[in-house]
Design a protein around this motif. Structure first.
Motif, PDB file in Angstrom:
ATOM      1  N   TRP A  60       0.839  -1.195   0.000  1.00 33.18           N
ATOM      2  CA  TRP A  60       0.000   0.000   0.000  1.00 33.18           C
ATOM      3  C   TRP A  60       0.876   1.248   0.000  1.00 33.18           C
ATOM      4  CZ3 TRP A  60      -5.284  -0.989   0.045  1.00 33.18           C
ATOM      5  CH2 TRP A  60      -5.653  -2.310   0.369  1.00 33.18           C
ATOM      6  N   ASP A  61       0.526   2.209  -0.840  1.00 34.74           N
ATOM      7  CA  ASP A  61       1.193   3.508  -0.852  1.00 34.74           C
ATOM      8  C   ASP A  61       0.481   4.407   0.153  1.00 34.74           C
ATOM      9  OD1 ASP A  61       1.950   6.214  -1.465  1.00 34.74           O
ATOM     10  OD2 ASP A  61       2.699   5.484  -3.385  1.00 34.74           O
ATOM     11  N   LEU A  62       1.152   4.702   1.272  1.00 32.90           N
ATOM     12  CA  LEU A  62       0.493   5.450   2.343  1.00 32.90           C
ATOM     13  C   LEU A  62       0.296   6.925   2.003  1.00 32.90           C
ATOM     14  CD1 LEU A  62       2.159   3.859   5.494  1.00 32.90           C
ATOM     15  CD2 LEU A  62      -0.111   3.453   4.554  1.00 32.90           C
ATOM     16  N   LYS A  63       1.061   7.456   1.044  1.00 30.15           N
ATOM     17  CA  LYS A  63       0.872   8.846   0.652  1.00 30.15           C
ATOM     18  C   LYS A  63      -0.485   9.032  -0.017  1.00 30.15           C
ATOM     19  CE  LYS A  63       2.879  12.561  -2.115  1.00 30.15           C
ATOM     20  NZ  LYS A  63       4.008  12.951  -3.014  1.00 30.15           N
ATOM     21  N   TYR A  64      -0.845   8.061  -0.849  1.00 30.10           N
ATOM     22  CA  TYR A  64      -2.089   8.165  -1.600  1.00 30.10           C
ATOM     23  C   TYR A  64      -3.203   7.288  -1.025  1.00 30.10           C
ATOM     24  CZ  TYR A  64       1.023  10.325  -4.989  1.00 30.10           C
ATOM     25  OH  TYR A  64       1.939  11.136  -5.599  1.00 30.10           O
ATOM     26  N   GLY A  65      -2.861   6.454  -0.046  1.00 32.63           N
ATOM     27  CA  GLY A  65      -3.869   5.590   0.565  1.00 32.63           C
ATOM     28  C   GLY A  65      -4.441   4.581  -0.398  1.00 32.63           C
ATOM     29  N   ALA A  68      -0.677  -0.252  -4.169  1.00 34.46           N
ATOM     30  CA  ALA A  68       0.335   0.032  -5.188  1.00 34.46           C
ATOM     31  C   ALA A  68       0.787  -1.220  -5.927  1.00 34.46           C
ATOM     32  CB  ALA A  68       1.553   0.698  -4.543  1.00 34.46           C
ATOM     33  N   GLN A  69       0.776  -2.366  -5.253  1.00 34.67           N
ATOM     34  CA  GLN A  69       1.280  -3.591  -5.863  1.00 34.67           C
ATOM     35  C   GLN A  69       0.700  -4.803  -5.160  1.00 34.67           C
ATOM     36  OE1 GLN A  69       2.793  -5.212  -8.758  1.00 34.67           O
ATOM     37  NE2 GLN A  69       4.115  -3.430  -8.512  1.00 34.67           N
ATOM     38  N   ARG A  70       0.480  -5.864  -5.931  1.00 32.50           N
ATOM     39  CA  ARG A  70       0.037  -7.128  -5.364  1.00 32.50           C
ATOM     40  C   ARG A  70       0.956  -8.218  -5.887  1.00 32.50           C
ATOM     41  NH1 ARG A  70      -5.705 -10.168  -6.305  1.00 32.50           N
ATOM     42  NH2 ARG A  70      -4.684 -10.565  -8.302  1.00 32.50           N
ATOM     43  N   LEU A  71       1.699  -8.870  -4.980  1.00 34.53           N
ATOM     44  CA  LEU A  71       2.722  -9.823  -5.378  1.00 34.53           C
ATOM     45  C   LEU A  71       2.272 -11.245  -5.077  1.00 34.53           C
ATOM     46  CD1 LEU A  71       5.810  -8.006  -3.839  1.00 34.53           C
ATOM     47  CD2 LEU A  71       4.900  -7.759  -6.147  1.00 34.53           C
ATOM     48  N   PRO A  72       2.256 -12.131  -6.073  1.00 38.85           N
ATOM     49  CA  PRO A  72       1.943 -13.535  -5.800  1.00 38.85           C
ATOM     50  C   PRO A  72       3.107 -14.213  -5.095  1.00 38.85           C
ATOM     51  CG  PRO A  72       2.549 -13.251  -8.097  1.00 38.85           C
ATOM     52  CD  PRO A  72       2.504 -11.872  -7.504  1.00 38.85           C
ATOM     53  N   THR A  73       2.801 -15.009  -4.086  1.00 40.56           N
ATOM     54  CA  THR A  73       3.850 -15.687  -3.331  1.00 40.56           C
ATOM     55  C   THR A  73       4.107 -17.108  -3.816  1.00 40.56           C
ATOM     56  OG1 THR A  73       2.288 -16.561  -1.705  1.00 40.56           O
ATOM     57  CG2 THR A  73       3.230 -14.384  -1.267  1.00 40.56           C
ATOM     58  N   GLY A  74       3.108 -17.698  -4.464  1.00 43.02           N
ATOM     59  CA  GLY A  74       3.238 -19.104  -4.833  1.00 43.02           C
ATOM     60  C   GLY A  74       2.793 -20.028  -3.723  1.00 43.02           C
ATOM     61  N   PHE A  75       2.457 -19.464  -2.558  1.00 42.95           N
ATOM     62  CA  PHE A  75       1.951 -20.270  -1.450  1.00 42.95           C
ATOM     63  C   PHE A  75       0.491 -20.632  -1.712  1.00 42.95           C
ATOM     64  CE2 PHE A  75       4.911 -17.616   1.433  1.00 42.95           C
ATOM     65  CZ  PHE A  75       6.003 -18.367   1.023  1.00 42.95           C
ATOM     66  N   ARG A  76       0.103 -21.852  -1.391  1.00 44.08           N
ATOM     67  CA  ARG A  76      -1.298 -22.246  -1.532  1.00 44.08           C
ATOM     68  C   ARG A  76      -2.155 -21.638  -0.432  1.00 44.08           C
ATOM     69  NH1 ARG A  76      -0.785 -28.642  -2.131  1.00 44.08           N
ATOM     70  NH2 ARG A  76       0.876 -28.215  -0.632  1.00 44.08           N
TER      71      ARG A  76
END
Length: 205
Positions: A60-65, A68-76
């Motif tokens: 999350w970008d706290l300046k804009y609330g 900002a990005q969603r990263l896949p972990t590969g975890f089930r």
């Protein structure tokens, strides 16, 4: 300095000023998965969240609330531990026996290590290494130091710490503290201080 809180029921994320405890921002997680793990970057720019049933790391970008990005972990399934390196450049995630690290900015994975048992880990203050208590390609649990950029593993102690419950690195990076039961004293929990360069035990509490 900031403090963040993820609400169990509403799935809202609140950010507070650490000195006054005044809420300065509130965001909706926008996820069906509960967000129950979080940390704030040292520069106050990013909030990183995840949780037990979450398969992504959310930045999350706290300046804009905003997300900002969603990263896949590969975890089930999700995880319960998420941290930032001391230099604020790498996100580390631990799920049971899997350790995953992402570089902040380009968001590429820099470390992906699977252990044969539940592990504990701690960052070195130089942000270049991670101390890990766990089993990785070895028959018994070990104390290892992983170099983040190369993935190189240095095994300091092999087999003495089958049930480590905690690990920490001293501010100067020269010592590692291990909490838990050892093979030589299986009935008593203790804290051992090891030299970070060769694993030599220097003190036991």
């Amino acid at each position: 300095e900031l403090v963040a809180n993820v609400h169990d029921t509403s799935n809202m994320i609140s950010v507070y000023d650490a000195s006054t405890l005044v809420r300065i921002k509130e965001m909706t997680a926008n996820s069906v998965a509960k967000q129950d793990a979080c940390c704030v970057s040292q520069d106050g720019r990013y909030l990183i969240t995840g949780g037990h049933s979450e398969k992504f790391i959310r930045i999350w970008d706290l300046k804009y609330g905003a997300l900002a990005q969603r990263l896949p972990t590969g975890f089930r399934t999700g995880w319960t531990d998420i941290r930032l390196s001391p230099d604020n450049k790498v996100i580390s995630v631990l799920k049971d026996s899997d350790l995953l690290c992402f570089s902040i900015g380009d968001w590429r994975p820099v470390v992906k290590e699977s252990f044969a048992s539940y592990s504990q880990y701690a960052w070195f203050p130089d942000s270049e290494r991670i101390a890990v208590a766990g089993k990785s390609g070895l028959k018994t649990n070990s104390i290892q130091v992983i170099t983040v950029k190369t993935g190189r593993k240095n095994v300091l102690v092999n087999g003495e710490y089958p049930n480590a419950t905690g690990i920490a690195v001293s501010p100067d990076g020269k010592l590692i503290a291990i909490a838990g039961k050892t093979e030589s004293e299986p009935r008593t929990s203790s804290i051992r201080i090891l030299r970070a360069d060769d694993g030599t035990a220097v003190r036991t509490f």
